[in-house]
Design a protein around this motif. Structure first.
Motif, PDB file in Angstrom:
ATOM      1  N   THR A 176       0.813  -1.218   0.000  1.00  8.73           N
ATOM      2  CA  THR A 176       0.000   0.000   0.000  1.00  8.73           C
ATOM      3  C   THR A 176       0.845   1.266   0.000  1.00  8.73           C
ATOM      4  OG1 THR A 176      -1.669  -1.189   1.286  1.00  8.73           O
ATOM      5  CG2 THR A 176      -1.880   1.199   1.177  1.00  8.73           C
ATOM      6  N   GLU A 177       1.912   1.282   0.796  1.00  8.38           N
ATOM      7  CA  GLU A 177       2.666   2.510   0.990  1.00  8.38           C
ATOM      8  C   GLU A 177       3.932   2.607   0.138  1.00  8.38           C
ATOM      9  OE1 GLU A 177       1.691   5.091   2.858  1.00  8.38           O
ATOM     10  OE2 GLU A 177      -0.172   4.004   3.258  1.00  8.38           O
ATOM     11  N   ASP A 178       4.585   1.467  -0.137  1.00  2.61           N
ATOM     12  CA  ASP A 178       5.889   1.565  -0.804  1.00  2.61           C
ATOM     13  C   ASP A 178       6.297   0.181  -1.302  1.00  2.61           C
ATOM     14  OD1 ASP A 178       8.409   2.210  -1.688  1.00  2.61           O
ATOM     15  OD2 ASP A 178       9.102   3.059   0.225  1.00  2.61           O
ATOM     16  N   ASP A 179       5.806  -0.214  -2.472  1.00  6.14           N
ATOM     17  CA  ASP A 179       6.040  -1.577  -2.938  1.00  6.14           C
ATOM     18  C   ASP A 179       7.479  -1.805  -3.421  1.00  6.14           C
ATOM     19  OD1 ASP A 179       5.779   0.032  -5.124  1.00  6.14           O
ATOM     20  OD2 ASP A 179       4.434  -1.303  -6.235  1.00  6.14           O
ATOM     21  N   ARG A 180       8.256  -0.730  -3.615  1.00  2.05           N
ATOM     22  CA  ARG A 180       9.668  -0.876  -3.998  1.00  2.05           C
ATOM     23  C   ARG A 180      10.597  -0.474  -2.847  1.00  2.05           C
ATOM     24  NH1 ARG A 180       7.037   0.703  -8.590  1.00  2.05           N
ATOM     25  NH2 ARG A 180       7.116   2.909  -7.997  1.00  2.05           N
ATOM     26  N   PHE A 181      10.091  -0.604  -1.600  1.00  4.50           N
ATOM     27  CA  PHE A 181      10.849  -0.155  -0.435  1.00  4.50           C
ATOM     28  C   PHE A 181      12.230  -0.795  -0.355  1.00  4.50           C
ATOM     29  CE2 PHE A 181      11.904  -1.098   4.098  1.00  4.50           C
ATOM     30  CZ  PHE A 181      12.206   0.195   4.501  1.00  4.50           C
ATOM     31  N   TYR A 182      12.330  -2.097  -0.607  1.00  7.68           N
ATOM     32  CA  TYR A 182      13.611  -2.793  -0.480  1.00  7.68           C
ATOM     33  C   TYR A 182      14.500  -2.621  -1.719  1.00  7.68           C
ATOM     34  CZ  TYR A 182      12.337  -5.036   3.915  1.00  7.68           C
ATOM     35  OH  TYR A 182      12.016  -5.265   5.219  1.00  7.68           O
ATOM     36  N   LEU A 183      14.061  -1.804  -2.705  1.00  8.66           N
ATOM     37  CA  LEU A 183      14.826  -1.619  -3.928  1.00  8.66           C
ATOM     38  C   LEU A 183      15.433  -0.220  -4.046  1.00  8.66           C
ATOM     39  CD1 LEU A 183      12.392  -3.373  -6.458  1.00  8.66           C
ATOM     40  CD2 LEU A 183      14.394  -4.364  -5.289  1.00  8.66           C
ATOM     41  N   ASP A 206      12.117   7.023  -4.206  1.00  4.08           N
ATOM     42  CA  ASP A 206      11.758   6.147  -5.318  1.00  4.08           C
ATOM     43  C   ASP A 206      11.706   6.980  -6.602  1.00  4.08           C
ATOM     44  OD1 ASP A 206      10.778   4.277  -7.036  1.00  4.08           O
ATOM     45  OD2 ASP A 206       8.823   4.064  -6.061  1.00  4.08           O
ATOM     46  N   PRO A 207      12.689   6.843  -7.494  1.00  3.04           N
ATOM     47  CA  PRO A 207      12.704   7.672  -8.715  1.00  3.04           C
ATOM     48  C   PRO A 207      11.440   7.491  -9.553  1.00  3.04           C
ATOM     49  CG  PRO A 207      14.806   6.556  -8.409  1.00  3.04           C
ATOM     50  CD  PRO A 207      13.859   5.961  -7.426  1.00  3.04           C
ATOM     51  N   ILE A 208      10.923   6.271  -9.627  1.00  2.00           N
ATOM     52  CA  ILE A 208       9.730   6.021 -10.433  1.00  2.00           C
ATOM     53  C   ILE A 208       8.533   6.755  -9.827  1.00  2.00           C
ATOM     54  CG2 ILE A 208       8.131   4.249 -11.249  1.00  2.00           C
ATOM     55  CD1 ILE A 208      10.477   2.292 -11.279  1.00  2.00           C
ATOM     56  N   THR A 222       8.098   7.794   0.099  1.00  2.00           N
ATOM     57  CA  THR A 222       8.424   6.415   0.438  1.00  2.00           C
ATOM     58  C   THR A 222       8.260   6.228   1.947  1.00  2.00           C
ATOM     59  OG1 THR A 222      10.742   6.944   0.820  1.00  2.00           O
ATOM     60  CG2 THR A 222      10.106   6.348  -1.440  1.00  2.00           C
ATOM     61  N   ILE A 223       8.399   4.988   2.395  1.00  3.57           N
ATOM     62  CA  ILE A 223       8.349   4.730   3.837  1.00  3.57           C
ATOM     63  C   ILE A 223       9.477   5.465   4.539  1.00  3.57           C
ATOM     64  CG2 ILE A 223       8.800   2.916   5.537  1.00  3.57           C
ATOM     65  CD1 ILE A 223       7.028   1.077   3.901  1.00  3.57           C
ATOM     66  N   THR A 224      10.671   5.506   3.918  1.00  5.28           N
ATOM     67  CA  THR A 224      11.796   6.226   4.519  1.00  5.28           C
ATOM     68  C   THR A 224      11.489   7.706   4.643  1.00  5.28           C
ATOM     69  OG1 THR A 224      13.266   4.628   3.452  1.00  5.28           O
ATOM     70  CG2 THR A 224      14.281   6.593   4.394  1.00  5.28           C
ATOM     71  N   MET A 225      10.873   8.280   3.615  1.00  8.95           N
ATOM     72  CA  MET A 225      10.519   9.695   3.656  1.00  8.95           C
ATOM     73  C   MET A 225       9.457   9.968   4.728  1.00  8.95           C
ATOM     74  SD  MET A 225      10.556  10.338  -0.484  1.00  8.95           S
ATOM     75  CE  MET A 225      10.039  12.060  -0.435  1.00  8.95           C
ATOM     76  N   GLN A 226       8.536   9.043   4.910  1.00 11.23           N
ATOM     77  CA  GLN A 226       7.530   9.223   5.964  1.00 11.23           C
ATOM     78  C   GLN A 226       8.160   9.147   7.345  1.00 11.23           C
ATOM     79  OE1 GLN A 226       3.588   7.328   5.432  1.00 11.23           O
ATOM     80  NE2 GLN A 226       4.389   6.528   3.491  1.00 11.23           N
ATOM     81  N   MET A 240      -2.537  -5.898  -2.371  1.00 10.81           N
ATOM     82  CA  MET A 240      -1.895  -7.110  -1.870  1.00 10.81           C
ATOM     83  C   MET A 240      -2.071  -8.259  -2.859  1.00 10.81           C
ATOM     84  SD  MET A 240      -2.860  -7.109   2.206  1.00 10.81           S
ATOM     85  CE  MET A 240      -1.790  -8.500   2.580  1.00 10.81           C
ATOM     86  N   PHE A 241      -3.245  -8.320  -3.469  1.00  9.03           N
ATOM     87  CA  PHE A 241      -3.497  -9.366  -4.461  1.00  9.03           C
ATOM     88  C   PHE A 241      -2.623  -9.154  -5.697  1.00  9.03           C
ATOM     89  CE2 PHE A 241      -5.956 -10.760  -8.236  1.00  9.03           C
ATOM     90  CZ  PHE A 241      -5.947 -12.120  -7.996  1.00  9.03           C
ATOM     91  N   SER A 242      -2.533  -7.890  -6.147  1.00 10.16           N
ATOM     92  CA  SER A 242      -1.735  -7.587  -7.335  1.00 10.16           C
ATOM     93  C   SER A 242      -0.261  -7.880  -7.107  1.00 10.16           C
ATOM     94  CB  SER A 242      -1.916  -6.114  -7.723  1.00 10.16           C
ATOM     95  OG  SER A 242      -3.275  -5.848  -8.023  1.00 10.16           O
ATOM     96  N   ALA A 243       0.181  -7.695  -5.834  1.00  5.72           N
ATOM     97  CA  ALA A 243       1.586  -7.953  -5.525  1.00  5.72           C
ATOM     98  C   ALA A 243       1.854  -9.428  -5.258  1.00  5.72           C
ATOM     99  CB  ALA A 243       2.015  -7.132  -4.306  1.00  5.72           C
TER     100      ALA A 243
END
Length: 842
Positions: free
Chosen positions: A71-78, A83-85, A105-109, A214-217
């Protein structure tokens, strides 16, 4: 682009000195509430504005982590904090005027939540980006995610998902369903408008978005998606998961924590405060006190309805007739519920509205809209209260008690409901470990919701005959023995300062002539206490009583002190009696056993003064000292303290011999009796025999006009004081007449210590003593036991009922034998009433 990069680099260099340090993030002190626990780990209360339960990432369910990432940051570990995208998508949206989603991102929050405000400016956004870079360079991804999931605001003063699970669902986060997890995962976007309590419709829509992501991921299956989407929104507001309701204990600990740390630190430091009370003893104390108060209140009569929803013209129609009038408008369920919304519940008492009255029954509607019927057994006690000394006749029909529309209080019973009322009378009960002063149970009133005034620690009330053991102890320390003969005869003394004659009286006013001290205390003879005070001297008595922890300023400097005119709190009285129980040591009451910080580190451990002679020499066995607190002391800590010679030793204030002799006399107040020789007698505390324990001692107490009633008593390891009276000092406890509807097992007559206060003590000790083995009080050295003549206190060779064994300190035993047969004139006491309850005459 090159110029832009240079500008950004310059801004970064200018801000770098203000960026957070690694210590401020890794050594974060969470602003978590203070929690109060019982000695056995039951949560009693929680204090603090912010609700937070810090959790490690391992303690959070994987489904919750997946929901947050999706929900918040699906590329958090990348990404590297930004997140440039996502950033590019957000910028494009701004250019073309469309909302393409946020770029945080989660880091920014985390950066924003810890170090910035939520203002919408470009400068703030740039600082947020730089701080995110810095955080990513200092912490691992898991550490950042842990900070986020514990810091984020989720509505209703909950911060972090551990607290949100409790607030919305009353569960640990690990016990949440997928549907509930999705609701919580949707809150960070707008907790005030998406929370399931205030806006369940919007929460459901947001939940669907979270589940779809969550389903899409690939985190959940299609079946899980469907099931969770179809689940109802079940959230409702929950408080802290209280396991032991003990508000007076909680407030005592709360105030001590504020005194120690200050309000702000106490409320936000995440302290876990472990008290000395045990849950089952605290529960027993509360039940004993509440049941005793209600029993007193019932026997004094029914004070009438709280309010009425139907008014009656008293000039034209009586209330009894009104109940039978067909033209009275019925009470609807909706009307009853609306009327009851403003009336609180207390313990098992809850408000209700009378909706119909019949010959010997009445129908009621409760606050939740349910209906019930009060049968005659639930109503028949309710004769009218006239005043504290007088009640009306026993009712014969329900319409003598209730009327249509009455707002009343009812008590839930095993068989239904019973008419009741919120008591006017107050009470207190406190129990201490006699060897170290640990408070094992304390109840400061009928209901903390009704009154926050803690009568255990704050109510200074006249103690009545509860003072007499300390007067007698002073007499023993000044040459008297338990066999000393004192004249139980009326006292008449002219007081020049007031111009009146002071006539202290026994209660009832029965006098026995010459009487031994043991009997005089067991029967609570008032004039004997006055004669002993005179013999010792007022200037000697007050310093002596101060040895038991009593403030000398609370002790009046006149002879009424012997009759209990001093005003003390129940906690002070119990502390004084503990000195007799533990063999002569003054212990200091304490409530907090230890304090832990939010990480479980012990930052305070109580080191109470222990009552023991053995530890003075360092030769005591650990197992002997462990008996000082059989219900809460940690064995390893105690043994370590003994080994390191760090035992805190309580001061000895009276001799072991004096304490033992006083316990012997106070045991006679319960077990002493003689039914074979006139005029017969028994101790004022005889009701405690129902406990079937010989290893107990105690003393009743009643003040002038029965404004206060007491019972204090103890075993070797536990001392308990019970008090009852009105907060309004103008009211007395009064008396009751026989109620024909209640049968033979009822209390009637004048109220006093044995009738009014002792039942709570007995019911509590019935539970408390079950945890403690029978333990006779140990006879100390320098005491001997010889057979004496009951009438004269002299030595005797007889072995019949005219004699008994008595204890004496060495050198104080009688040396003269009785010279004549006085067996037919044995003066062993008063009458068969509760012979010696106190009256104070100024």
């Amino acid at each position: 682009m090159f110029i832009g990069l240079l500008v950004l680099a310059g801004i970064y260099l200018s801000m770098r000195s203000n960026l957070p340090s690694v210590e401020s993030l890794r050594d974060l002190q969470w602003q978590t509430p203070m929690q109060i626990f019982s000695a056995d780990g039951k949560l009693i209360s929680q204090f603090g504005e912010k609700k937070r339960i810090p959790l490690t990432l391992e303690e959070m369910p994987q489904q919750l982590i997946n929901a947050i990432l999706a929900t918040e940051d699906d590329r958090f570990y990348l990404h590297f904090g930004v997140d440039p995208i996502g950033m590019g998508r957000a910028i494009l949206g701004q250019i073309i005027g469309q909302n393409k989603g946020g770029a945080s991102t989660i880091t920014m929050q985390v950066a924003r939540n810890f170090f910035l405000t939520r203002e919408q400016t470009y400068v703030r956004k740039i600082r947020e980006i730089f701080i995110s870079f810095h955080i990513e360079s200092l912490l691992t991804k898991d550490e950042i995610l842990t900070l986020y999931m514990n810091k984020i605001s989720l509505g209703h003063r909950s911060f972090g998902f551990g607290a949100a699970a409790q607030v919305y669902y009353g569960k640990d986060v690990k016990d949440l369903t997928l549907a509930q997890i999705a609701v919580l995962a949707g809150l960070p976007k707008a907790p005030s408008t998406l929370n399931p309590i205030s806006r369940p419709d919007r929460a459901k829509q947001r939940r669907a978005v979270v589940l779809q992501r969550m389903f899409s991921a690939g985190y959940i299956t299609a079946q899980q998606l469907s099931d969770a989407n179809n689940a109802p929104i079940s959230a409702k507001k929950h408080g802290a998961e209280i396991e032991l309701s003990a508000p007076y204990i909680a407030e005592m600990a709360h105030q001590e924590m504020i005194d120690r740390f200050g309000k702000e630190t106490a409320y936000t430091g995440g302290f876990k405060v472990f008290t000395t009370v045990t849950s089952h003893l605290q529960h027993a104390a509360q039940q004993a006190l509440i049941n005793n108060i209600l029993a007193y209140d019932i026997r004094h009569g029914y004070r009438g309805a709280l309010a009425s929803l139907r008014s009656v013209n008293e000039e034209s129609i009586t209330t009894k007739e009104a109940n039978n009038q067909a033209d009275l408008i019925p009470i609807t369920t909706e009307e009853a519920i609306a009327a009851l919304s403003s009336w609180p519940s207390y313990h098992h008492l809850e408000p209700a509205v009378v909706t119909a009255v019949f010959e010997q029954t009445a129908d009621i509607t409760l606050k939740n809209g349910s209906n019930a019927t009060l049968d005659w057994s639930a109503l028949s006690w309710a004769r009218a209260y006239i005043n504290d000394d007088k009640q009306g006749p026993a009712p014969t029909s329900a319409n003598e008690i209730l009327a249509l529309g009455d707002v009343i209080m009812v008590a839930k019973t095993t068989s239904g409901y019973r008419l009741s009322q919120v008591p006017d009378v107050s009470a207190a009960l406190v129990s201490l470990n006699t060897d170290n002063g640990a408070i094992k149970a304390a109840v400061g009133g009928f209901s903390f919701q009704q009154s926050q005034f803690n009568r255990v620690t704050q109510a200074k009330r006249q103690v009545g005959s509860n003072i007499k053991p300390f007067i007698y102890s002073a007499a023993l320390a000044n040459g008297y023995t338990l066999a000393s003969i004192v004249n139980d005869a009326p006292i008449n003394q002219w007081d020049r300062s007031t111009g009146v004659v002071w006539r202290p009286k026994n209660s009832p006013p029965v006098y026995s002539g010459e009487i031994r001290l043991r009997l005089a205390l067991a029967q609570s003879k008032n004039v004997i206490a006055v004669r002993l005070l005179r013999a010792v001297g007022l200037d000697n008595i007050i310093p002596y009583l101060a040895l038991f922890g009593f403030n000398p300023h609370d002790l009046p400097r006149n002879e009424s002190l012997a009759l209990g005119s001093a005003s003390l709190t129940p906690l002070e009285v119990a502390t004084g009696f503990a000195t007799f129980a533990n063999g002569g040591f003054l212990v200091t009451p304490y409530l907090i056993e230890r304090i832990e910080d939010s990480f479980g580190n012990i930052i305070f451990q109580a080191n109470p003064a222990i009552a023991c002679d053995e530890c003075n020499t360092g030769e005591a066995e650990p197992t002997a000292l462990l008996q000082a607190d059989t219900m809460s002391k940690d064995v390893d800590n105690f043994e370590a303290a003994l080994t390191n010679n760090t035992i805190n030793k309580a001061p000895r204030v009276i001799s072991a011999q004096n304490a033992f002799l006083m316990t012997e006399a106070l045991n006679s107040a319960i077990w002493g009796a003689d039914w074979n020789i006139k005029p017969y007698w028994q101790g004022t505390g005889f009701r405690a025999r129902s406990l079937n324990r010989r290893d107990i001692a105690g003393k009743t107490g009643t003040t002038n006009q029965a404004k206060d009633a007491w019972f204090s008593g103890y075993s070797r390891r536990l001392v308990t004081t019970s008090w009852i009276g009105f907060d309004d000092p103008s009211r007395n406890l009064g008396q009751t007449s026989y109620n024909a509807n209640l049968g033979k097992q009822q209390t009637t007559g004048k109220e006093f210590g044995a009738k009014s206060a002792q039942p709570a003590w007995i019911n509590f000790m019935k539970v408390a003593l079950a945890d403690l083995p029978i333990e006779p009080f140990t006879q100390p050295d320098a005491l001997l036991s010889v057979r004496i003549d009951k009438a004269s206190g002299k030595l005797t060779t007889k072995t019949d009922r005219s004699s008994r064994f008595e204890y004496f300190e060495l050198g104080t035993a009688p040396t003269e034998y009785v010279s004549q047969d006085l067996s037919s004139e044995i003066l062993d006491g008063g009458n068969t009433e509760e012979n010696s309850e106190l009256e104070i005459f100024d």
